[in-house]
Write an enzyme that holds these catalytic residues in place. Sequence first.
Site, PDB file in Angstrom:
ATOM      1  N   ASP A  64     -65.828  14.630  68.027  1.00  0.00           N
ATOM      2  CA  ASP A  64     -64.758  15.271  67.274  1.00  0.00           C
ATOM      3  C   ASP A  64     -65.176  15.302  65.810  1.00  0.00           C
ATOM      4  OD1 ASP A  64     -62.455  16.039  65.938  1.00  0.00           O
ATOM      5  OD2 ASP A  64     -61.120  14.774  67.132  1.00  0.00           O
ATOM      6  N   VAL A  65     -65.317  16.488  65.256  1.00  0.00           N
ATOM      7  CA  VAL A  65     -65.790  16.640  63.884  1.00  0.00           C
ATOM      8  C   VAL A  65     -64.833  16.011  62.875  1.00  0.00           C
ATOM      9  CG1 VAL A  65     -66.320  18.373  62.117  1.00  0.00           C
ATOM     10  CG2 VAL A  65     -67.209  18.646  64.422  1.00  0.00           C
ATOM     11  N   TYR A 156     -55.026  26.904  55.712  1.00  0.00           N
ATOM     12  CA  TYR A 156     -56.330  27.369  56.186  1.00  0.00           C
ATOM     13  C   TYR A 156     -57.082  28.083  55.067  1.00  0.00           C
ATOM     14  CZ  TYR A 156     -59.692  30.040  59.015  1.00  0.00           C
ATOM     15  OH  TYR A 156     -60.834  30.600  59.539  1.00  0.00           O
ATOM     16  N   LYS A 160     -60.720  26.885  53.538  1.00  0.00           N
ATOM     17  CA  LYS A 160     -61.921  27.716  53.561  1.00  0.00           C
ATOM     18  C   LYS A 160     -62.410  28.027  52.145  1.00  0.00           C
ATOM     19  CE  LYS A 160     -62.783  28.204  57.953  1.00  0.00           C
ATOM     20  NZ  LYS A 160     -64.024  27.658  58.544  1.00  0.00           N
ATOM     21  N   THR A 191     -62.869  36.197  69.037  1.00  0.00           N
ATOM     22  CA  THR A 191     -63.158  34.882  69.590  1.00  0.00           C
ATOM     23  C   THR A 191     -61.884  34.332  70.231  1.00  0.00           C
ATOM     24  OG1 THR A 191     -62.483  33.628  67.627  1.00  0.00           O
ATOM     25  CG2 THR A 191     -64.754  34.470  67.661  1.00  0.00           C
ATOM     26  N   THR A 194     -58.936  34.015  67.838  1.00  0.00           N
ATOM     27  CA  THR A 194     -58.200  35.207  67.395  1.00  0.00           C
ATOM     28  C   THR A 194     -57.607  35.983  68.558  1.00  0.00           C
ATOM     29  OG1 THR A 194     -60.221  36.564  67.443  1.00  0.00           O
ATOM     30  CG2 THR A 194     -59.681  35.470  65.361  1.00  0.00           C
TER      31      THR A 194
END
Length: 257
Positions: A64-65, A156, A160, A191, A194
């Site tokens: 898990d990042v 978000y 980013k 993806t 989305t």
Amino acid sequence: MTSRMAGKIAFVTGGGSGIGAATAKRLAQEGATVIVCGRREAPLAEVVESIRQSGGKAELKVADVSNERAFVSAIEEAAAEHGRLDVMVNNAMAYTWGSVDSMSTEDWHANFSTTVDGTFWGTRTAMRLMKDSGGGSIINIASICGLFGTAWMSGYSAAKAAVINFSRAVASEGAACGVRCNVVVPGVVATPATAGMLSDDQTRANTEKLIPMRRVARPEELANAVLFLASDEASYITGASLPVDGGRSSDLYTVLE
């Protein structure tokens, strides 16, 4: 298969689907040994098997990042097993929807634990390893939301944007020791993430009207950009943010047909 990445060791996060999976496959096609990382083993195993069936080299690391210890250990283990790390692709992300005035602090923080913290941990670990081996390439995946304000996605968008400017600082620090750091900035890409916003023909058509090229991107198109920045062909490029968005970030006034 060709050999633009022959002998390179690459680590790709969020590699079980979408941009991450396409990137892992593309790097392997060019000769890299790819370590595909993510939270769920099953999709990672599918990507690894696809690469191997095509004659490439790949393995998986389940981590898990957003968990610093697990993530850093996975990178360090991969580098120890292969003797070095040449390419780090920080692609994993997480996001929440919601208006600013109704967003909880927990939801706000959820946008940063993987997207920003994970990118920092991955980049820091990669820099340490790459400095010891004479250099390497770090590619961080941002979003067009990090360039422009996006309603209902403030967390978000902020995360980013942080990735983009963080990467500039990394490029400045890493340049003298041969560590390059660049950013790929996707627009709308088809993806699993989305799938909801592209769930029917009308919604997809409305989205595509906002894109000068009048279509959403394929994950493979983002993977090609990552491949270029990872390769020696980009040896004098660092600190760059490359939009791969069909012209969306270049267009002030979109003409709706």
